[in-house]
Design a protein around this motif. Structure first.
Motif, PDB file in Angstrom:
ATOM      1  N   ALA A 170       4.843 -58.329  47.630  1.00  7.46           N
ATOM      2  CA  ALA A 170       3.434 -58.728  47.565  1.00  7.46           C
ATOM      3  C   ALA A 170       3.323 -60.244  47.401  1.00  7.46           C
ATOM      4  N   ASP A 207       4.912 -58.684  52.378  1.00  8.30           N
ATOM      5  CA  ASP A 207       3.553 -58.274  52.053  1.00  8.30           C
ATOM      6  C   ASP A 207       3.147 -57.179  53.038  1.00  8.30           C
ATOM      7  N   SER A 233       0.033 -56.904  54.156  1.00 14.16           N
ATOM      8  CA  SER A 233      -1.133 -57.408  54.879  1.00 14.16           C
ATOM      9  C   SER A 233      -0.739 -58.360  56.004  1.00 14.16           C
ATOM     10  N   ASP A 280       5.531 -52.229  52.340  1.00 15.84           N
ATOM     11  CA  ASP A 280       4.585 -51.469  51.538  1.00 15.84           C
ATOM     12  C   ASP A 280       5.341 -50.947  50.325  1.00 15.84           C
ATOM     13  N   CYS A 299       7.840 -59.506  41.567  1.00 16.37           N
ATOM     14  CA  CYS A 299       6.549 -58.973  41.977  1.00 16.37           C
ATOM     15  C   CYS A 299       5.464 -59.603  41.101  1.00 16.37           C
ATOM     16  N   MET A 330       0.708 -57.766  41.513  1.00 12.48           N
ATOM     17  CA  MET A 330       0.470 -56.635  42.411  1.00 12.48           C
ATOM     18  C   MET A 330       0.093 -55.372  41.650  1.00 12.48           C
ATOM     19  N   SER A 337      -3.423 -52.634  43.031  1.00 14.50           N
ATOM     20  CA  SER A 337      -2.878 -51.653  43.964  1.00 14.50           C
ATOM     21  C   SER A 337      -2.927 -50.286  43.283  1.00 14.50           C
ATOM     22  N   ALA A 342       1.897 -47.519  44.254  1.00 14.32           N
ATOM     23  CA  ALA A 342       2.642 -48.719  44.635  1.00 14.32           C
ATOM     24  C   ALA A 342       3.622 -49.119  43.538  1.00 14.32           C
ATOM     25  N   THR A 343       3.217 -48.957  42.286  1.00 12.06           N
ATOM     26  CA  THR A 343       4.111 -49.270  41.168  1.00 12.06           C
ATOM     27  C   THR A 343       5.260 -48.270  41.102  1.00 12.06           C
ATOM     28  N   ASN A 353     -12.196 -51.031  43.135  1.00 10.97           N
ATOM     29  CA  ASN A 353     -11.414 -49.882  43.590  1.00 10.97           C
ATOM     30  C   ASN A 353     -11.005 -49.073  42.353  1.00 10.97           C
ATOM     31  N   TRP A 390      -7.428 -49.171  41.067  1.00 15.33           N
ATOM     32  CA  TRP A 390      -6.864 -50.398  40.533  1.00 15.33           C
ATOM     33  C   TRP A 390      -7.117 -50.480  39.033  1.00 15.33           C
TER      34      TRP A 390
END
Length: 199
Positions: free
Chosen positions: A33, A56, A58, A84, A101, A104, A108, A112-113, A159, A162
């Motif tokens: 990230a 990343d 994105s 990802d 990291c 992030m 996310s 993701a973690t 979100n 998050w």
């Protein structure tokens, strides 16, 4: 193409001070990230004996990282790769001496973690290198700063998946993958760096 994150210029020096103690002397640092790419260019220059691999998910971020790399004078900053964190089996790198990291975990989904630790355990297993996390975290028995509480609410408004994570929850995930927290560093602006290694 280049993006700019204002916090980068404020936090890069304190982060670098911890990295100087936590990173190995040589090898590849996988940055997950990487965002704008500003950290990657700065840390690659600060640690020229290490090879820096920014990533990343994105496309916009990858373009920004590539733009910063184009202006980088050294030869230890690799082209950015799409990664990802939630899908560690598909990570485009087979091994690393360390994983970093930054900011992030709270921006996310929890998956993701979980993927981050699963992938870290696989990549770092042979090198016994560290997984280093930076960001705002909640800690049991430690009063959370009002600014972090407000930030947590704003993240969840953007979100619901998050939000700030408990350091102890990260410790539990680490333990499930044969890792343990080896260091905690308090940094400016109510941020923390957590270092994990083989248990």
């Amino acid at each position: 193409m280049k993006q700019h994150a204002p916090a980068t210029s404020r936090n890069r020096e304190p982060i670098a001070e911890v990295l100087a103690r936590a990173l190995p002397a040589s090898g590849t640092v996988l940055e997950i990230a990487s965002g704008t790419g500003e950290h990657a260019a700065f840390f690659a220059a600060r640690f020229p004996a290490l090879s820096w691999q920014p990533t990343d998910p994105s496309e916009e971020a990858l373009a920004s990282i590539a733009a910063y790399r184009a202006d980088y004078a050294g030869d230890n900053l690799a082209p950015p790769l799409r990664l990802d964190a939630a899908d560690p089996e598909a990570w485009p790198i087979a091994e690393a001496a360390a994983i970093l990291c930054i900011n992030m975990v709270h921006i996310s989904p929890w998956e993701a973690t979980l993927g981050l630790f699963r992938g870290a355990a696989r990549l770092l297993g042979s090198s016994d290198g560290p997984l280093i996390l930076y960001g705002p975290f909640c800690e049991q028995g430690v009063e959370t700063a009002p600014s972090n509480l407000a930030f947590d609410q704003s993240l969840k408004a953007r979100n619901p998946l998050w939000g700030l994570r408990e350091a102890e929850a990260l410790d539990a995930v680490a333990a499930a993958h044969g890792m343990a927290r080896t260091a905690r560093h308090a940094l400016p602006a109510n941020n923390i760096m957590l270092v994990y290694g083989a248990a």
